[in-house]
Each structure stands twice: as structure tokens, then as C-alpha cells.
Design an enzyme around this catalytic site. Sequence first.
Site, PDB file in Angstrom:
ATOM      1  N   GLU A   1       3.070   1.278  -6.368  1.00 26.07           N
ATOM      2  CA  GLU A   1       3.143   0.417  -7.634  1.00 26.07           C
ATOM      3  C   GLU A   1       1.932  -0.540  -7.840  1.00 26.07           C
ATOM      4  O   GLU A   1       1.436  -0.954  -6.736  1.00 26.07           O
ATOM      5  CB  GLU A   1       4.544  -0.767  -7.276  1.00 26.07           C
ATOM      6  CG  GLU A   1       4.714  -1.329  -8.516  1.00 26.07           C
ATOM      7  CD  GLU A   1       5.848  -2.716  -8.284  1.00 26.07           C
ATOM      8  OE1 GLU A   1       6.319  -2.411  -7.345  1.00 26.07           O
ATOM      9  OE2 GLU A   1       5.889  -3.277  -9.120  1.00 26.07           O
TER      10      GLU A   1
ATOM     11  N   ARG B   1       8.044   3.866   8.556  1.00 27.18           N
ATOM     12  CA  ARG B   1       6.538   3.057   8.028  1.00 27.18           C
ATOM     13  C   ARG B   1       5.601   2.872   9.228  1.00 27.18           C
ATOM     14  O   ARG B   1       5.971   2.807  10.326  1.00 27.18           O
ATOM     15  CB  ARG B   1       6.961   1.615   7.484  1.00 27.18           C
ATOM     16  CG  ARG B   1       7.642   1.408   6.376  1.00 27.18           C
ATOM     17  CD  ARG B   1       8.119  -0.052   6.276  1.00 27.18           C
ATOM     18  NE  ARG B   1       6.891  -0.845   5.528  1.00 27.18           N
ATOM     19  CZ  ARG B   1       6.764  -0.700   4.242  1.00 27.18           C
ATOM     20  NH1 ARG B   1       7.696   0.055   3.452  1.00 27.18           N
ATOM     21  NH2 ARG B   1       5.817  -1.388   3.725  1.00 27.18           N
TER      22      ARG B   1
ATOM     23  N   LYS C   1       1.960  -5.859   0.618  1.00 29.86           N
ATOM     24  CA  LYS C   1       0.937  -6.393  -0.460  1.00 29.86           C
ATOM     25  C   LYS C   1       1.298  -7.929  -0.782  1.00 29.86           C
ATOM     26  O   LYS C   1       0.518  -8.552  -1.037  1.00 29.86           O
ATOM     27  CB  LYS C   1       1.234  -5.605  -1.588  1.00 29.86           C
ATOM     28  CG  LYS C   1       0.677  -4.307  -1.627  1.00 29.86           C
ATOM     29  CD  LYS C   1       0.796  -3.420  -2.905  1.00 29.86           C
ATOM     30  CE  LYS C   1       1.777  -2.053  -2.715  1.00 29.86           C
ATOM     31  NZ  LYS C   1       2.268  -1.864  -4.083  1.00 29.86           N
TER      32      LYS C   1
HETATM   33  P1  ATP Z   1       4.384  -3.160   0.047  1.00 32.16           P
HETATM   34  O1  ATP Z   1       5.456  -3.624   0.682  1.00 32.16           O
HETATM   35  O2  ATP Z   1       3.245  -3.360   0.934  1.00 32.16           O
HETATM   36  O3  ATP Z   1       4.366  -3.652  -1.277  1.00 32.16           O
HETATM   37  P2  ATP Z   1       5.439  -0.877  -0.964  1.00 32.16           P
HETATM   38  O4  ATP Z   1       6.209   0.120  -0.182  1.00 32.16           O
HETATM   39  O5  ATP Z   1       6.152  -1.848  -2.016  1.00 32.16           O
HETATM   40  O6  ATP Z   1       4.400  -1.683  -0.065  1.00 32.16           O
HETATM   41  P3  ATP Z   1       4.452   0.945  -2.787  1.00 32.16           P
HETATM   42  O7  ATP Z   1       3.293   0.396  -3.844  1.00 32.16           O
HETATM   43  O8  ATP Z   1       5.761   1.216  -3.385  1.00 32.16           O
HETATM   44  O9  ATP Z   1       4.332  -0.203  -1.807  1.00 32.16           O
HETATM   45  O10 ATP Z   1       4.031   2.304  -1.801  1.00 32.16           O
HETATM   46  C1  ATP Z   1       3.611   3.342  -2.393  1.00 32.16           C
HETATM   47  C2  ATP Z   1       3.753   4.539  -1.146  1.00 32.16           C
HETATM   48  O11 ATP Z   1       3.441   3.842   0.147  1.00 32.16           O
HETATM   49  C3  ATP Z   1       5.419   4.376  -0.940  1.00 32.16           C
HETATM   50  O12 ATP Z   1       5.683   5.768  -0.800  1.00 32.16           O
HETATM   51  C4  ATP Z   1       5.781   3.775   0.396  1.00 32.16           C
HETATM   52  O13 ATP Z   1       7.003   4.170   1.025  1.00 32.16           O
HETATM   53  C5  ATP Z   1       4.478   3.999   1.062  1.00 32.16           C
HETATM   54  N1  ATP Z   1       4.079   2.662   2.104  1.00 32.16           N
HETATM   55  C6  ATP Z   1       3.908   1.758   1.764  1.00 32.16           C
HETATM   56  N2  ATP Z   1       3.903   0.924   2.907  1.00 32.16           N
HETATM   57  C7  ATP Z   1       3.705   1.858   3.853  1.00 32.16           C
HETATM   58  C8  ATP Z   1       3.682   1.892   5.410  1.00 32.16           C
HETATM   59  N3  ATP Z   1       3.519   0.683   6.061  1.00 32.16           N
HETATM   60  N4  ATP Z   1       3.502   2.941   6.269  1.00 32.16           N
HETATM   61  C9  ATP Z   1       3.885   4.061   5.311  1.00 32.16           C
HETATM   62  N5  ATP Z   1       3.925   4.405   3.963  1.00 32.16           N
HETATM   63  C10 ATP Z   1       3.916   3.190   3.319  1.00 32.16           C
HETATM   64 MG    MG Z   2       6.664  -2.595  -3.300  1.00 37.17          MG
END
Ligand code: ATP
Ligand code: MG
Length: 565
Positions: free
Chosen positions: A40, A266, A276
Site C-alpha cells: 500500500e 512476518r 510504516k
Molecule cells: P506496515 O504495517 O508496515 O504498514 P503492511 O503490512 O501494512 O506493513 P503493506 O504495504 O500492506 O504493509 O505490505 C506489502 C506486503 O509486505 C504485504 O504482503 C505484507 O504482508 C508484507 N509485509 C509487510 N510487513 C512485513 C514484515 N514485517 N515481514 C514480512 N512481510 C511483510
Molecule cells: Mg498496511
Amino acid sequence: MTDSDAPDRKAANNFLRNLIAEQIASGEHQGEVVTRFPPEPNGYLHIGHAKSIWLNFGLAETFGGRCHLRFDDTNPGAENPEYVQAIQDDVQWLGYEWAGHVRYASDYFDELYGYAEHLIEAGLAYVDDQSAEQASASRGTLTEPGVNSPFRDRDVAENLDLFRRMRAGEFADGACVLRAKIDMAAGNMNLRDPVLYRIRRAAHHQTGDAWCIYPSYDFAHGQSDAIEGVTHSICTLEFEDHRPLYDWLIERLPVPSRPRQYEFSRLNINYTVTSKRRLKLLVDEGFVDGWDDPRMPTLCGIRRRGYTPTSIRRFCEMVGVSRADGVVDMAMVEHALRDDLNENAPRAMCVIDPLKLVITNLPDDHVEMLTAAGHPQREGFADRQLPFTREVWIEREDFREEANKKYKRLVLGKKVRLRNGYVLTADDVIKDTDGRITEVHCSYDPDTLGSDPADGVKPKGVIHWVSVSHGRRATVRLYDRLFAHETPGRGDTDFRDQINPDSLTVYEDCWIEPGAADAEPEAMFQFERVGYFVADRHDHTPDAPVFNRSVALRDTWARIEAAGA
Ligand code: ATP
Ligand code: MG
């Protein structure tokens, strides 16, 4: 690329790689592997995302498939084009290329809208006029079933009419939503008539003002996968409970393919935060100098710190892929970097905290070019020319007037070897009125280049040095971990209260050998005896060199922790 990155290591568990290998062997998915990385664009990517990128792109590569980059852009408020660009840069920096053009969930808004009407026509979705508070109150809890909305039994024609009017902008933001009609008593809360569309008047970075209704993540994600022919929709474990909804939608919609969702745990790393939202707070509240501050765990931050794409990919391979939650030690990331730089970074000398050494048996204008290897073990690194002059800088901590035998550096009356140079003896010290040493006077032994002194007294130590007249002044930033605490923000604590106050120390009066000053931004070095450093991506110029410490030569935190335990 991912496998060959770690030839020296036994591959850690990667259950998805094993699973896909079995699927291919048994002919599932016609042997095709299509994955996607779906960020995102609401912030910069961090090291947690690197794992998802490495996994999705790596699996596609391993099995001769393809991986898409698809922005999950269904939430216009928090998203912006700066993030869209930064995310592409980061993926490319890690060494991956997405198949075809950059994709956006918003590319499919028309199709998704059509799928929503399809559900309504099948009696599987309805427009709900309850307020957000009412809807939330009637959702029930983990132990109690929810209550049906009073609008749940609207007929198809009314729902279609209302949904079209939602799209046409006839209702205020939040006045109603479109919900799937599944089961308000389902044990899995995600199946209690989840929201598919909401009204939101916000300009979208891709579609502008074309829409005032936006699909939910759950409605957009699986259908976008299906439209793109994704075979393996890989996400983190928090989406496991969404999988029944993912499947429910795919089974009922006329989508062109049947993707499947797989979850893995994760990546969490101690002494840092991977969210983020939290990283944005650090930037917005001025705890760091922007998203690419070298202390940030963002990909642009660690890049500026001097991390290499190779070290990050190796680190991911070392950690492996599983469904067990855990926290990885920061030392492991640092280890991966040290390994890469030890092999691939040329050597140079830099004095961080200078003390002047005067070699009294050399004439004032003496300039002798000493040759030093670019790398102590490897071929292919250009030799360095080190100007040796009457005055040289050494590290203040490398000289003592008196010391015991453990101190293997320069001591008054004793010998030491200058790295890549001669053996010299400290004869005298000069002090200022405060008693601070300002100069050490020495005499050098001209017969000791590459051999020991003829008198048989071998120097105990080797110290680094830089010519006073020919060295170049540099700024050196020593970075340490951004958080002093192992699990920032755990429990009731605010992660911002756990920032390491010593995460940055700037030294303005450092001296480096001339060749290193002339390096390009992002050039990496081992400053001998000091650590691994990178010429700052933005601030370094040959006239005003700026180097960031990427990682120390050894893991000092392990010793600090052992001492504390
Ligand atoms: P954040 O909580 O930092 O915003 P998010 O999961 O909301 O992370 P996205 O932009 O939705 O961020 O993530 C894109 C992809 O990266 C998703 O498939 C998510 O599962 C993966 N991802 C995010 N954080 C991690 C992590 N710590 N380890 C492995 N994969 C991750
Ligand atoms: Mg997110």
C-alpha cells in the site's frame, strides 16, 4: 539469484519453496507460478517488506514464473505518489524487476464494481444504511454472534438501485456501505457480512475524482489477484483469518482464474520497529532526518547507511520462511552485511579522532609514495598510493604515555608499525598548558618497510595513519542502533521513549587517505581497524567528504549484552 547468493550456507527452511516444488511435480497450476508484491503506498518500505519482496520475486525466479508489482491503492486518504515512486526505486535497488508494467488495484475499479453488482444480483450483497457505530455494535464479539442489520433483507432491485446511487454520488460519505451477505453468526468475524464498498470523497492519486466509492482491501485483493492470473497470493499471517473470505468471494464471482492465498510469518527484528505507521511518526515528529535517515530500517535508510542489496537478500535466505512467529536478532542483519563487505569492500585508512605524530628524522618536504593492497586477500582491487610524510595523523586512542602489555599500540619509548608502512619509536610528547597531548615525536626506522627491525625488537602492534599534508579532511558519522531497547513499544511503553540517545555521533575533523576522498557517493570501504563505511549518497563530495559507518568491524552489542547478563 536468491539461491546462488548463499552458496556457503545451508538453506534455511522455506516451506513455500518446498510446497511449490511439490505442486509443480504433481502438475498443479499447470506448473505455472505467478506471484505479486502488493504494497500500500502509504509510506516507505522497510526491511520487513524486503522479506516479502525477496520471497515473492525469489519464488517466481526460482520456478521460472513471474512476479507483479501491484499497488494496493484502495485507500486514497493515506496514499501518495511520492510513496509510489519510492517503492519502485526500493524494489529495483534490491535487484528485482517486476513482470510487465507497474500495476494498481485501481486499474481494476471497473471490474471490481462489476463484481459487486454481480454479488448483488446473486442476492449475496446488500446496501446497509446503519451508521458505523451501529454496525460495529451489531457485529458481536469473539464469543457472541452478531445481529443482522435491519437492511439485510432488501431485495435485489433496491440494492442495485442504491448501490448505483452510491456510485453516482447521491449519498454523503459514511451514509451507507455495501456488505457481503454471509453469516452474522460466523465464528470467523471476517465472515460477518464484511464491508465491500464504502463512500469516500477523496481525490485518488491514480483515478482522480472518477470514484467516490472505494472497495475494501478484502474485496479488492483477491479479485485483483484473479484478474492478473496470480497463482500464489502470499501474505503475512495476520491475513490467515481473511482466507475464508478470500475463497468465498473467488468461488462466487465470475473471475478469470483461481488464485490461492498462503501465509508466512512476518519478519520482526529486535532493536527496531517495522511498521510504516511508527516510522512515519519518527519522520513527522523529527526524531530522525527523514525516511532515508541512515538509522531508519526503511530500505532507503539502510541503503544510505551502506547496506548492500546482496546482504539483505542473503539475510532473508538465512532467516528462512516459516509460519512460526519470532524475533530475529539485529546482529544477524549486521553479520550479513559484514560478510559481504569483508569480501567486497576495498580497504582505506581514516583517522577519526586525530593526534599529530611528527617523524623527526624525516625532512619537512619528504613525500614517499607507499603502495598498499586494495584488498588483503582478493585480486581485482586497485593498489592504493599512500603519501608518507614527516607529519601523520594517528588515532588519539592509539597512543599512551604508559601502558601495560595488553595495549598493543604506540607507547612512549616503544615501537609500533604504521599500517602498510614503517616501524617507528615514540621518543617524546608535547602537551599544551592543560596537559593535553598535542604532538608525539617519533623516529622511524627506514629499513622496516615490510620487514622487522634489525635490532630484533618487534613492534607489538600496527596502527593506521594518514598524512597531514596529503590526507583529506572528512566528516564521519558514527551510527548506532536507533533504539536502545530490544522490543521498542512493547506493553504500555511508547516506542519513542526508547530511542537510543547515542544513535548518531558526528566527527567533523577526520582525515582520510586521498583516494577514498575521491570516491563516488555510495562507494563502500573498510576503514582499516575502524569499521565499514559508505560515502554518503547525498552529502559526500570529493571536496567535502562525508562517510557513514555502516557497521562496526565486530559485534560490540553482543559484548554489551553479555556484560549486562
Ligand atoms: P506496515 O504495517 O508496515 O504498514 P503492511 O503490512 O501494512 O506493513 P503493506 O504495504 O500492506 O504493509 O505490505 C506489502 C506486503 O509486505 C504485504 O504482503 C505484507 O504482508 C508484507 N509485509 C509487510 N510487513 C512485513 C514484515 N514485517 N515481514 C514480512 N512481510 C511483510
Ligand atoms: Mg498496511
